[in-house]
Design a protein around this motif. Structure first.
Motif, mmCIF file in Angstrom:
data_model
loop_
_atom_site.group_PDB
_atom_site.id
_atom_site.type_symbol
_atom_site.label_atom_id
_atom_site.label_comp_id
_atom_site.label_asym_id
_atom_site.label_seq_id
_atom_site.Cartn_x
_atom_site.Cartn_y
_atom_site.Cartn_z
ATOM 1 N N UNK A 141 38.167 17.680 -48.892
ATOM 2 C CA UNK A 141 38.642 17.307 -47.560
ATOM 3 C C UNK A 141 39.325 18.488 -46.874
ATOM 4 N N UNK A 142 40.160 19.237 -47.651
ATOM 5 C CA UNK A 142 40.858 20.386 -47.076
ATOM 6 C C UNK A 142 39.868 21.450 -46.606
ATOM 7 N N UNK A 143 38.843 21.689 -47.416
ATOM 8 C CA UNK A 143 37.840 22.692 -47.066
ATOM 9 C C UNK A 143 37.068 22.265 -45.828
ATOM 10 N N UNK A 144 36.736 20.970 -45.768
ATOM 11 C CA UNK A 144 36.002 20.451 -44.609
ATOM 12 C C UNK A 144 36.808 20.645 -43.336
ATOM 13 N N UNK A 145 38.082 20.258 -43.355
ATOM 14 C CA UNK A 145 38.912 20.389 -42.162
ATOM 15 C C UNK A 145 39.113 21.856 -41.777
ATOM 16 N N UNK A 191 37.049 7.973 -40.987
ATOM 17 C CA UNK A 191 36.931 8.586 -42.316
ATOM 18 C C UNK A 191 35.723 9.517 -42.307
ATOM 19 N N UNK A 192 35.844 10.688 -42.899
ATOM 20 C CA UNK A 192 34.744 11.654 -42.836
ATOM 21 C C UNK A 192 34.501 12.310 -44.194
ATOM 22 N N UNK A 193 33.349 12.027 -44.818
ATOM 23 C CA UNK A 193 32.960 12.750 -46.028
ATOM 24 C C UNK A 193 32.286 14.068 -45.652
ATOM 25 N N UNK A 194 31.965 14.878 -46.643
ATOM 26 C CA UNK A 194 31.230 16.104 -46.389
ATOM 27 C C UNK A 194 29.824 15.803 -45.887
ATOM 28 N N UNK A 195 29.174 16.814 -45.297
ATOM 29 C CA UNK A 195 27.882 16.604 -44.655
ATOM 30 C C UNK A 195 26.822 16.121 -45.644
ATOM 31 N N UNK A 196 26.816 16.658 -46.860
ATOM 32 C CA UNK A 196 25.823 16.215 -47.848
ATOM 33 C C UNK A 196 25.990 14.726 -48.157
ATOM 34 N N UNK A 209 25.392 8.784 -38.839
ATOM 35 C CA UNK A 209 26.586 8.299 -39.520
ATOM 36 C C UNK A 209 27.610 7.831 -38.501
ATOM 37 N N UNK A 210 27.767 8.571 -37.419
ATOM 38 C CA UNK A 210 28.730 8.210 -36.378
ATOM 39 C C UNK A 210 28.386 6.843 -35.784
ATOM 40 N N UNK A 211 27.094 6.590 -35.558
ATOM 41 C CA UNK A 211 26.665 5.288 -35.031
ATOM 42 C C UNK A 211 27.046 4.176 -36.000
ATOM 43 N N UNK A 212 26.755 4.378 -37.279
ATOM 44 C CA UNK A 212 27.102 3.361 -38.281
ATOM 45 C C UNK A 212 28.617 3.164 -38.370
ATOM 46 N N UNK A 267 38.985 11.174 -52.690
ATOM 47 C CA UNK A 267 39.806 12.377 -52.502
ATOM 48 C C UNK A 267 39.104 13.446 -51.687
ATOM 49 N N UNK A 268 37.789 13.513 -51.793
ATOM 50 C CA UNK A 268 37.056 14.571 -51.082
ATOM 51 C C UNK A 268 36.744 14.207 -49.633
ATOM 52 N N UNK A 269 37.207 13.049 -49.171
ATOM 53 C CA UNK A 269 36.985 12.649 -47.785
ATOM 54 C C UNK A 269 38.181 13.057 -46.936
#
Length: 509
Positions: free
Chosen positions: A214-218, A423-428, A385-388, A268-270
Motif C-alpha cells: 500500500x505504501x509503495x502504491x501511494x 479501497x485500492x489494491x495494486x494494479x495486478x 474496477x472503478x465501475x464495480x 495489508x497490501x491495499x
C-alpha cells in the motif's frame, strides 16, 4: 340490429355459444370524486374511497361520507378509465368509486367470465386509448367488441379452469421473480466480497512477495503526479512561458481516523484513497455536463455528434442509442464536455450514482447536464474496477446516500465525489478482481436472461389460455347445458318488462 341480437357466423364457436356486441347489455358507471374526504376512517366517514391502489393492492388512503358518490361493490369488476393504465381491470371492492375508474357488471351472467374477457383485451384497449392529454378508454372500441357467450354452466367451468391454471402460472412467476431478487443479492454479496479482499484472498497467497505494498502504491501515485508536473513546467518554459503556469500538485492529506473507520478491514497490501489520487494527469479529470445556456434545446439535432444522457447508463454497462445530437460547429463550443474511450460517466440526478465506462468502440461524444465525466489514471486504476466499486452498495453508494442527506433531493456533484473513500489494491490484483467479477457476473446475466425469457413465455401462456377460453377450446362442452341463445332470450324478456333503463355513464366528456 336489435339490442342483443346474436351476431351470426362472427366466430368459429361451439353451436351452444352466441356472440353479441359487448355493450349491448353491460351495466357500467364512471366514478366521481367525493365532495368530502378524510385521511382516517371515522363514524361519519366510513366509506372507503376506491382508487387504483385500493382495488389492486387493497390499500385504502381515504374515506368519505358517501354524499355525491357513486358506489361500487365486490360483485362488480373495475376498469381504469383514465391515465396511462387505462383498460386495466381488477376485481370489485365495496366503497365509493374513484373518479378514474368504471364499475362494470353483466346481469344474468357470470361476471368473472366477462372480467377475464376484458383482461384478454387490455393490451389493445390500452394502446388504443384516446385523448391528447390524459389518455382514456375509447368507448367505441370497448363496447363494440364481439363478446362470445357460452352457456351459463360453461361460463362457470371456464372461470374455474382459468383460475386453476392462472394459480399455477402465478406460482411459477413468483418463483422466477424470487430467483431474480436472489441474483441481485448475490451480485451485491459478490461486490462486497471483492472489495473486502476476500475474493482474491487465495490469489494473494499464491502471489505473496510479488505484490506492491500500500505504501509503495501511494508513493508511486505521488511520484507520478510530481513527474507529470515537472514535465508540464518544462514544456511551459520551452514554449516561452505561453499560457498559464502549471500548478504544482497538492500533497494529498492522509485519511482521518473517522474516515478510515468507515471502511472494513482490508488486506495489508491495499491502500485507502480519495478520488483525486486516481484521476487522469493528462487532461481535466472531472467535468459536470453543460448547464442551461451552454446547450439550448433549439441547438439539439436529430443527427450529428451524440450527447450522452442518463439513458446511456445501464446496470454498470454502456447502452447505445442517443436522443440528442449537436452539429460539429456546436461541438467545438462543448469541447470541455467531451468524452472518450474508458472515461467514466456518472448520473448526478434522477437515479443518482448510476455509472458505466465509455466503450473503446464509441466515437466522439459529449455529456449532458445530468452527467459527470471522470477520467482516470489508468496506470494506477483499472476503469472497470472503478465501475464495480461504485456499484458496491456497502462502499460508495452508501457514502453517496449519506453525503446527500439533508437536501430535498439527491444530487451528486464533484465536491461529493471528491469526498468519497475507496479501497485500492495494486494494479495486478485489480485486474484479477475484475476478471473474477466478470466471470461471475456473466453467469448472473445469463441466468437473468433465462428468467426474463421464462417470464415472457409465462405471459404468452396466459394469453394463450385466455384465447382458448373465449374460443370454446379450454373446457369441453356439455350437451345438457342450456344454450346461450336461451340465456339471451331471457335477458331480453327481463329488460322488456323492467322499468329501469340500462345504466351506461362512461362516455368520456
Amino acid at each position: 340490429m336489435d339490442k342483443m341480437q346474436p351476431i351470426v357466423n362472427a366466430m368459429e364457436l361451439p353451436t351452444s355459444w352466441a356472440v353479441v356486441k359487448l355493450g349491448d347489455f353491460v351495466n357500467s358507471e364512471k366514478g366521481k370524486k367525493p365532495l368530502i374526504e378524510s385521511n382516517t376512517e371515522t363514524s361519519t366517514h366510513s366509506l372507503p374511497y376506491i382508487d387504483i391502489q385500493a382495488f389492486e393492492e387493497g390499500v385504502i388512503k381515504s374515506w368519505t361520507d358517501g354524499v355525491g358518490c357513486r358506489l361500487c361493490f365486490d360483485t362488480d369488476f373495475l376498469m381504469v378509465w383514465d391515465g396511462s393504465r387505462s383498460g386495466l381491470v381488477g376485481k370489485g371492492v365495496n366503497g365509493a368509486l374513484g373518479s378514474t375508474l368504471v364499475r362494470i357488471n353483466f346481469p344474468s351472467m357470470v361476471n368473472d367470465y366477462a372480467f377475464y374477457f376484458l383482461q384478454s383485451k387490455y393490451q389493445q384497449i390500452n394502446t388504443r386509448a384516446k385523448g391528447s392529454g390524459t389518455p382514456h378508454v375509447d368507448p367505441d372500441l370497448l363496447w363494440n367488441y364481439q363478446f362470445p357467450i357460452p352457456p351459463v354452466n360453461e361460463q362457470h367451468r371456464i372461470v374455474a379452469k382459468i383460475e386453476a391454471l392462472f394459480s399455477e402460472l402465478d406460482k411459477g412467476i413468483e418463483s422466477f421473480k424470487t430467483a431474480r431478487e436472489q441474483l441481485k443479492i448475490y451480485r451485491q454479496a459478490l461486490l462486497k466480497h471483492a472489495f473486502s479482499g476476500k475474493l482474491t484472498e487465495q490469489w494473494r497467497a499464491e502471489n505473496a512477495g510479488k505484490l506492491e505494498s500500500a505504501e509503495t502504491l501511494l508513493q508511486r501515485i505521488q511520484t507520478e503526479r510530481e513527474q507529470r508536473y515537472h514535465q508540464q513546467l518544462k514544456d511551459w518554459e520551452v514554449s516561452g512561458k505561453s499560457g498559464s503556469k502549471p500548478k504544482a500538485p497538492k500533497t494529498l492529506p492522509p485519511l482521518t481516523t473517522e474516515e478510515l473507520a468507515e471502511l472494513p478491514e482490508l488486506p495489508e497490501c491495499w491502500a485507502t484513497i480519495k478520488i483525486d489520487e486516481i484521476l487522469s494527469l493528462d487532461k481535466k479529470p472531472m467535468t459536470t455536463g453543460p448547464f442551461g445556456t451552454a446547450l439550448k434545446k433549439n441547438e439539439h439535432r436529430s443527427t450529428g455528434i451524440p450527447v450522452l444522457g442518463i439513458e446511456n447508463i445501464g446496470n454498470g454497462v454502456f447502452l447505445r442509442g442517443n436522443k440528442i445530437f449537436v452539429s460539429e460547429e456546436k461541438g467545438k463550443e462543448l469541447e470541455s464536455f467531451s468524452v472518450e474511450a474508458n472515461d467514466i460517466v456518472i448520473s448526478r440526478s434522477g437515479t443518482v450514482g448510476e455509472i458505466c465506462k465509455v466503450p473503446d468502440s464509441f466515437g466522439k461524444a459529449y455529456i449532458s447536464t445530468n452527467l459527470i465525466r471522470v477520467s482516470l489514471n489508468q496506470r494506477v486504476i483499472n476503469p472497470d474496477l472503478f465501475v464495480y466499486l461504485f456499484q458496491s452498495g456497502s462502499f460508495v453508494k452508501e457514502q453517496v446516500k449519506n453525503l446527500c442527506k439533508g437536501s430535498s433531493r439527491e444530487f451528486l456533484n464533484q465536491t461529493i465525489l471528491s469526498s468519497l473513500i475507496f479501497p485500492l489494491p495494486g494494479l495486478d490484483e485489480q485486474n484479477q478482481i475484475v476478471s473474477e467479477i466478470d466471470s461471475r457476473i456473466s453467469m448472473v446475466e445469463q441466468l437473468d436472461q433465462t428468467i426474463t425469457t421464462a417470464l415472457q413465455q409465462a405471459e404468452a401462456l396466459r394469453q394463450s389460455i385466455l384465447k382458448k377460453a373465449f374460443s370454446g377450446q379450454l373446457v369441453p362442452q356439455d350437451p345438457n347445458d342450456e344454450p346461450a341463445s336461451v340465456l339471451l332470450e331471457r335477458i331480453r324478456a327481463e329488460q322488456a318488462v323492467s322499468d329501469k333503463p340500462k345504466t351506461r355513464k362512461t362516455k368520456h366528456a
